[in-house]
Structure formats: structure tokens, C-alpha cells
Design a protein around this motif. Structure first.
Motif, mmCIF file in Angstrom:
data_model
loop_
_atom_site.group_PDB
_atom_site.id
_atom_site.type_symbol
_atom_site.label_atom_id
_atom_site.label_comp_id
_atom_site.label_asym_id
_atom_site.label_seq_id
_atom_site.Cartn_x
_atom_site.Cartn_y
_atom_site.Cartn_z
ATOM 1 N N TYR A 167 -34.645 -31.776 48.129
ATOM 2 C CA TYR A 167 -35.704 -32.758 48.362
ATOM 3 C C TYR A 167 -35.718 -33.123 49.852
ATOM 4 C CZ TYR A 167 -35.593 -33.655 43.287
ATOM 5 O OH TYR A 167 -35.633 -33.543 41.916
ATOM 6 N N ASP A 186 -44.126 -39.989 55.424
ATOM 7 C CA ASP A 186 -43.277 -40.469 54.332
ATOM 8 C C ASP A 186 -43.667 -39.830 53.002
ATOM 9 O OD1 ASP A 186 -45.668 -41.702 53.782
ATOM 10 O OD2 ASP A 186 -44.913 -43.755 53.952
ATOM 11 N N MET A 187 -44.548 -38.852 53.061
ATOM 12 C CA MET A 187 -44.974 -38.025 51.921
ATOM 13 C C MET A 187 -45.818 -38.791 50.907
ATOM 14 S SD MET A 187 -43.378 -35.711 53.384
ATOM 15 C CE MET A 187 -41.898 -35.269 54.265
ATOM 16 N N SER A 196 -41.569 -37.379 47.484
ATOM 17 C CA SER A 196 -40.899 -36.509 48.450
ATOM 18 C C SER A 196 -41.355 -35.083 48.181
ATOM 19 C CB SER A 196 -39.375 -36.609 48.312
ATOM 20 O OG SER A 196 -38.957 -36.057 47.061
ATOM 21 N N ASP A 203 -37.656 -35.936 52.624
ATOM 22 C CA ASP A 203 -38.485 -37.143 52.698
ATOM 23 C C ASP A 203 -38.356 -37.767 54.092
ATOM 24 O OD1 ASP A 203 -40.223 -39.094 51.883
ATOM 25 O OD2 ASP A 203 -38.883 -40.031 50.425
ATOM 26 N N ASP A 204 -39.349 -38.584 54.437
ATOM 27 C CA ASP A 204 -39.334 -39.435 55.633
ATOM 28 C C ASP A 204 -38.978 -38.653 56.898
ATOM 29 O OD1 ASP A 204 -40.021 -41.631 54.102
ATOM 30 O OD2 ASP A 204 -37.945 -42.137 53.670
ATOM 31 N N PHE A 206 -36.791 -39.691 45.633
ATOM 32 C CA PHE A 206 -37.417 -40.018 46.915
ATOM 33 C C PHE A 206 -36.505 -40.966 47.668
ATOM 34 C CE2 PHE A 206 -39.356 -42.264 43.329
ATOM 35 C CZ PHE A 206 -38.913 -43.558 43.565
#
Length: 712
Positions: free
Chosen positions: A297, A153-154, A183, A299-300, A177
């Protein structure tokens, strides 16, 4: 008539043609008189589930009931139960097999589903003239939720990723994010765009991810992007590699309309190659134009795997979790050389117990991870429970920050619902053991006389400092004449019995200068053989020049007449300011001059405040310094001394006029003095008889200098 024509087509295997029926017109079918539909399938059943796929089996019926060979299948699925009423709204599956002879087993893998989701399936059978069977039995199946083999999840830093980016645009950011609050961002953090004045590109590559033994694998990630409108430029691609060398693009998008978007990518084609994969996010502007948009970006990110399992037969699994907050150290702040006990509490938040859980502790402080002891084994961790593993860590030679990692089930012997949360890292600072640190700055070397004539004996003083946190004993100090090479000793080594931590020690030696005709370089070496272990070994030696008289020198003078106090007649408790005027009646400016105020009433004298420093005094000039003297508890005559250049660092024409004393009279503070005298005691009556009440009177005198109140 139209419906009869459309229903009587011959179905084509190739479904790439965009036609209404995906079939070839067959007039014989249209003209054939056939009112008997195929028999409905009654044994449709799910035979296996994966992350995004469900395998269905059934038995073929016929063209007319159970006779002849049917023409096509129409299989559909929905998130709600399927019936005649909602058949048209259910999603039609592509790629159904051609019907076989009645009684044959048929199967189809339904793809492009969502993980951990319940679906309803049903089918109809069509004959060559378009007659449709009734709806088959409706079956239900839930896709697998799989096992998480990679998850980031950064929020824990960049360790799972490698950046290849000449312009340093890929970086962890909190500007946007999907899950709070970090992110990966391809863009400039301050400008919020990816304009570098030229074409640029960069990749963000995951560590190796194991998918060995899986039947299905799925990549899930969230992205936000703002790019120039043309999809030929500013390309954002997701790529997969099984060897870290060759890469295959599996997904590409272009902008997300100011929203975070969830993406899923089928990784099943990559499972069998090497058993490991890497995921790469590649941004490429292609050219230098129109790069003022915000960027990309990520993320996750998750990678899920699953084994083909019969619906309802999914085996409940444990899930072993290592967290940095569950790693502890005893003692919390260890000292180098002392044993350190590392504890790790391992959680099991899965659905079943885990047995014979292996835990490996690792030292990951350097480039190469090193095991800390053998693997530890926890006999059992119940579902919803925890287990404790511990190991002793040797701290010898490991002062500073150390990073210790805990890996649970390092060989993946235990099947789990999430394989991505089995390791955690925590840092501990190992303190260096208490050690002295001996230092000798050049300013701590002095000569008496400071500027001798050739042939005069010179006393050399050296103040050795211990600014470490442990005492130093039997400290050897060697004076050297380093004017020529090799340097030669000046007398025998001197020994300081002890220098306490934070303290200092003074050594001295007399150096005869007969036969010299030039200035000398005097060196002082502390602990020259390094017999004493120190926190720093580079400040044990210094050099200072001994300059001989040339006829021109300063002369610093301190006389009693040049010492003053304010107030002149202090009372005990007053703060007294002491002023001292330092004269220079020599021929040159001495440069920096130190002055020390002292209370010399008792021996040894006590410093009054820190040493004062005068930047310089011109020939024939003067300078004033001052200090504050607290007279509390110091009533009576006090001897105040002022000493100029107390360490003889300044070479002077005369060294005997550098100090002077004055007497400061401190009056006692005003106070009462209560006196009771026999003559002031009286009785009434003066000659009482037995039984009389006598009043006793006493007159109390105050012979002091202050009023007395509430006298008992």
C-alpha cells in the motif's frame, strides 16, 4: 596508555573501513610529548539551510592552540543544546574535512536531517596525539520546511498517476490507509493478496513534477507491506526518472511489520538534469510462488523542494489554494446555449500577500484540455484572505457533464510554500434545451378494415407520440408503401398542427388496394425532412404489414349481455367493478387484444382506467377483463361502454360488433331533507299586546332518508 594510542592515530579519508578510530596507528604520535590541545573554534556558524541539510562554516584553529595544523574535527549535532555533559550522546557527523592551516575558512554540509526541524551544532578540534579542544560555540539552525511541489493523499481519484499493470492489481482501495480513507494498493481487493497463479508485476507512476530552480528536493511517502520473507522476491522499489524512459532505483524495502512507515528519499541528485522528475512505485513478485501475502500500500506522497537560504532569512511566502468546493456555477444547472458564469474563490493561507495572481479556467472534459477565455488576474489576495475570479463559459453544443478546472498561477510566477494545491476541478451538468421527440411505434399503426379483401379501400391510422419536453408544431407525416423498392408515397403528406409535450396526434389516409395480389408493407414517416429539431431522430419511422383476408380470421364480439357490474345497485360514492366478457367466434386466435372501458354518459367519452390487454382468445373461446369505476359525484344513470380492439389492430372477419353499452343506475347517497312550513310556526300568546314577551315556536321536518344532527 590505551587512550593515548587510540587518540594518536592518523585519520583516514576513507571511512568505509569498520575500525574503532577510523585511523592508522602512528607510534610517533603516541610517543610525542604534547600536552597543549588545539584552540576551540569560536565562530561556528550556519551558512545555509535546506530540507535535510545545514551548511556550517568556521575558522580553523591550530594543533597547539593557534599554532600548527590540527589533525581532525569532531562535529556533532543534537535536538537539544549541546554541552560537556551530553557531548557523548550527540550524533557525530561523518565526512568532516581535514583541518587546514590556522585562520583558513572551513565548511561542511551536514546531511540526513529532517525537514522543518531545529538542531544544535558544536565541534571539537583534535591534534595528532589525541588532545581535544574545548567545545566550540554552540549554534542553532532549523532546516527548511520547503515548498510542496507535489502532494497526493489519494482521496481525489487517480488523475495524478498512471498504472501499468497487466493484472490490474494496482488500484485505489479503502482496505488500508495512512490518512483516511484511501490509498493505492497492489493486490486483489477481494482476496487481499497478489496471487494470480503466475509471476506478476506492475508500476504506479506519477505525473511530471517540476523541481526546476531548487537546490534540494525530498520525496516523502508512507507505505505498508506484507511480503514473503525472502528479500530476493516480492520486491518493492521506488524509482525516479527525469525523462520518463530511464529509471533509477532510489529506495527499496521489504515488509513493514504490520505498520505504516514514513519514508524519505533524497532527490537532490535529480534536480539539475531536466528540471522535472517522475516517481514510480514498482512491485515485482519475480516468480509465481508464495504470493498469498497481502501486498503493498502507498499513501500520502509529497515532493518538497527548497532553495539554499541563510538561517532566519527564510522569506515568508504566500500559499494560493484552489479547491473544488470553491468553484461555483451560475446558474447551477445551465441549459445548453445559455451562458454559464463560472466563479472561483482563491484562498491565500500563506504568510504574506500575493499580488497579480493569474487564474486560468480550463475545460478538461475531453482528452485535450482547452482554455476557457483568457487568464484572469486578481490584483491582490491578502494573507489569510481570498479573491474571486470568474469567466463566462459558452455551452453551445456541450450538453452533458462538463469538467471545468481552475489553475492558479499557472506559470509559477509567484513563489509559494505549497505549489501542489494550485488547481482544482469541478463537474457541471449542462442540460439539453427542451425539445420535442416524435415517435411512431408500429403498434400505433392501424387499418380499417384490419384484414381487407383485395380491392377494398383501407383507412390507415397513425398515432404520433411526442415524448419530449417541448411542443411540436406543423408536424408532417408521410404514409408510404414500402412493399417494393423504391417505396412510394400514399397520398399527400398529412400535417398535425401541434402535438403537445407528452401528448399525441392522430392522422389517417385512405389507401385504394385495387390491383394488389399480396400483403403490403405500410411505412409511416414522421418529420421526414427533419425540419423539427428533436432530442432523438431515430424513432421517427416504422413499418407494419397490411394483411389481406385469406378466409380465416378471428372475430371479437362485445355485447351488452356480457357486461356486468358489482354491486348491481350502487349508491353514489361506491366503487363499482365492471366486468366484460369478450368472445371470439372467429376461426383463429387474434393474439393480443386491447379493451377500453369508457364512461359514455357525455361526449366525448371518458376512459375508465387504462386499456386492458388480453394475451389471446382461442377460436370459440372468451376472456374476462375488469375495471373499477368511482361513482363519487355521478348519481343517476351512467352510460358504460366497452370497446374491444379500439384501434382496429386485429384483422377480423367483422369489425361492427366490437363495442357495446349498458346503463348503470347510481342511487343518490342517503341525505336528510329539512323542511320548514308556515303552518308549523306558532306564537304564545297567540294575540299578544304591546309590551308582552312572545314565544315563537317552529316545527322542523326531515323528509330525507338520513338523520340530521345539530340542526341550527
Amino acid at each position: 596508555v590505551k587512550q593515548r594510542i587510540l587518540s594518536g592515530v592518523d585519520m583516514l579519508k576513507d571511512r568505509s573501513k569498520e575500525t574503532l578510530t577510523n585511523g592508522r596507528l602512528n607510534l610517533l604520535n603516541v610517543l610525542e610529548r604534547d600536552n597543549t590541545p588545539p584552540a576551540p573554534v569560536s565562530d561556528l556558524a550556519p551558512a545555509g539551510v535546506l530540507l535535510t541539510k545545514v551548511l556550517l562554516n568556521w575558522t580553523a584553529t591550530g594543533d597547539d592552540g593557534f599554532e600548527g595544523m590540527a589533525t581532525a574535527y569532531d562535529l556533532r549535532y543534537s535536538a537539544a543544546p549541546i554541552s560537556e555533559a551530553n557531548w557523548d550522546t550527540a550524533i557525530q557527523v561523518s565526512g568532516e574535512p581535514e583541518p587546514q592551516a590556522p585562520g583558513s575558512r572551513e565548511s561542511l554540509m551536514v546531511e540526513a536531517l529532517s525537514p522543518d526541524t531545529t538542531y544544535y551544532f558544536a565541534l571539537r578540534v583534535a591534534d595528532n596525539v589525541g588532545n581535544l579542544s574545548d567545545i566550540s560555540n554552540v549554534v542553532i539552525a532549523r532546516t527548511s520546511k520547503g515548498s510542496i511541489v507535489f502532494e497526493d493523499d489519494m482521496e481525489a481519484g487517480p488523475d495524478n498517476w498512471t498504472v501499468a499493470d497487466k493484472d490490474a492489481l494496482w488500484h485505489l482501495s479503502s482496505l488500508r490507509f495512512n490518512s483516511p480513507g484511501t490509498s493505492w494498493y497492489y493486490g486483489d481487493e477481494k482476496k487481499r493478496n497478489y496471487d494470480t497463479g503466475k509471476a506478476n508485476s506492475g508500476t504506479l507512476t506519477s505525473k511530471e513534477i517540476s523541481v526546476a530552480g531548487a537546490d534540494d528536493a525530498l520525496l516523502i511517502f508512507y507505505e505498508w507491506s506484507e511480503l514473503q520473507s525472502s528479500s530476493r522476491f516480492d520486491r518493492t522499489r521506488v524509482q525516479i526518472s527525469t525523462d520518463g524512459k530511464s529509471w533509477e532505483t532510489v529506495f527499496e524495502s521489504h515488509g513493514t511489520n504490520d505498520a505504516w512507515v514514513r519514508r524519505t528519499v533524497n532527490l537532490a541528485p535529480f534536480i539539475e538534469r531536466t528540471g522535472t522528475i517522475q516517481v514510480r512505485f514498482w512491485f515485482d513478485t519475480i516468480n509465481e510462488r508464495f504470493n498469498e501475502f497481502e501486498g503493498w500500500y502507498i499513501d500520502d506522497v509529497q515532493v518538497l523542494t527548497a532553495k539554499l537560504t541563510l538561517p532566519g532569512r527564510e522569506k515568508p511566502l504566500p500559499n494560493l489554494v484552489a479547491q473544488s468546493v470553491n468553484i461555483g456555477f451560475q446558474p447551477p444547472v445551465p441549459v445548453e446555449g445559455a451562458p454559464l458564469l463560472v466563479n472561483a474563490t482563491i484562498l491565500n493561507n500563506g504568510a504574506t500577500d500575493a499580488r497579480n495572481v493569474s487564474v486560468q479556467f480550463m475545460d478538461v472534459s475531453g482528452d485535450t484540455p482547452l482554455p476557457v477565455g483568457p487568464p484572469q488576474t486578481i490584483a491582490e489576495i491578502p494573507a489569510g484572505g481570498s479573491g474571486l475570479a470568474q469567466v463566462e463559459y459558452a455551452t453551445e453544443g456541450k450538453a452533458g457533464e462538463r469538467k471545468l478546472q481552475v489553475i492558479v498561477d499557472p506559470n509559477n510566477f509567484i513563489p509559494e510554500s505549497n505549489e501542489a494545491d494550485n488547481r482544482a476541478t469541478r463537474a457541471v451538468t449542462v442540460k439539453a434545451p427542451p425539445m420535442p421527440n416524435l415517435a411512431i411505434p408500429s403498434s400505433n399503426i392501424g387499418f380499417d378494415p384490419a384484414q381487407p379483401n383485395f380491392g377494398d379501400p383501407v383507412t390507415i391510422y397513425a398515432t404520433v407520440i411526442n415524448n419530449g419536453d417541448a411542443d411540436a408544431t406543423n408536424v408532417i407525416v408521410q404514409f408510404m408503401d414500402a412493399t417494393d423498392r423504391p417505396a412510394r408515397p400514399i397520398g399527400q403528406p398529412q400535417i398535425l398542427a401541434s402535438i403537445p409535450a407528452g401528448g399525441s396526434g392522430l392522422v389517417q389516409i385512405t389507401y385504394p388496394t385495387a390491383g394488389f395480389d399480396k400483403d403490403r408493407r405500410i411505412q409511416v414517416q414522421v418529420d421526414p425532412n427533419n425540419f423539427i429539431a428533436e432530442s432523438k431522430e431515430t424513432d421517427n419511422k416504422t413499418t407494419k404489414s397490411l394483411k389481406f383476408a385469406t378466409g380465416d380470421a378471428p372475430n371479437l364480439v362485445m355485447s351488452a349481455a356480457n357486461i356486468g357490474v358489482v354491486p348491481a345497485n350502487p349508491v353514489e360514492g361506491d366503487a363499482v367493478t365492471i366486468y366484460a366478457t369478450v368472445l371470439n367466434n372467429g376461426a383463429t386466435d387474434p393474439g393480443e387484444v386491447t379493451v377500453q372501458f369508457l364512461d359514455a354518459t357525455t361526449s366525448p367519452a371518458v376512459p375508465i382506467g387504462p386499456q386492458q390487454t388480453i394475451p389471446g382468445i382461442p377460436p370459440g373461446g372468451s376472456a374476462v377483463v375488469q375495471a373499477t369505476y368511482d361513482t363519487t359525484g355521478r348519481a343517476g344513470d351512467r352510460k358504460i361502454e366497452v370497446e374491444v380492439d379500439p384501434h382496429n389492430f386485429v384483422a377480423e372477419a367483422r369489425e361492427s360488433d366490437n363495442k357495446a353499452k349498458v346503463t348503470l343506475s347510481v342511487a343518490p347517497a342517503a341525505a336528510p331533507n329539512l323542511v320548514a312550513l308556515p303552518a308549523n310556526i306558532g306564537f304564545r300568546p297567540a294575540a299578544p299586546r304591546e309590551g308582552d314577551v312572545v314565544v315563537i315556536q317552529a316545527t322542523i321536518l326531515n323528509r330525507g332518508s338520513a338523520e340530521a344532527r345539530e340542526v341550527a
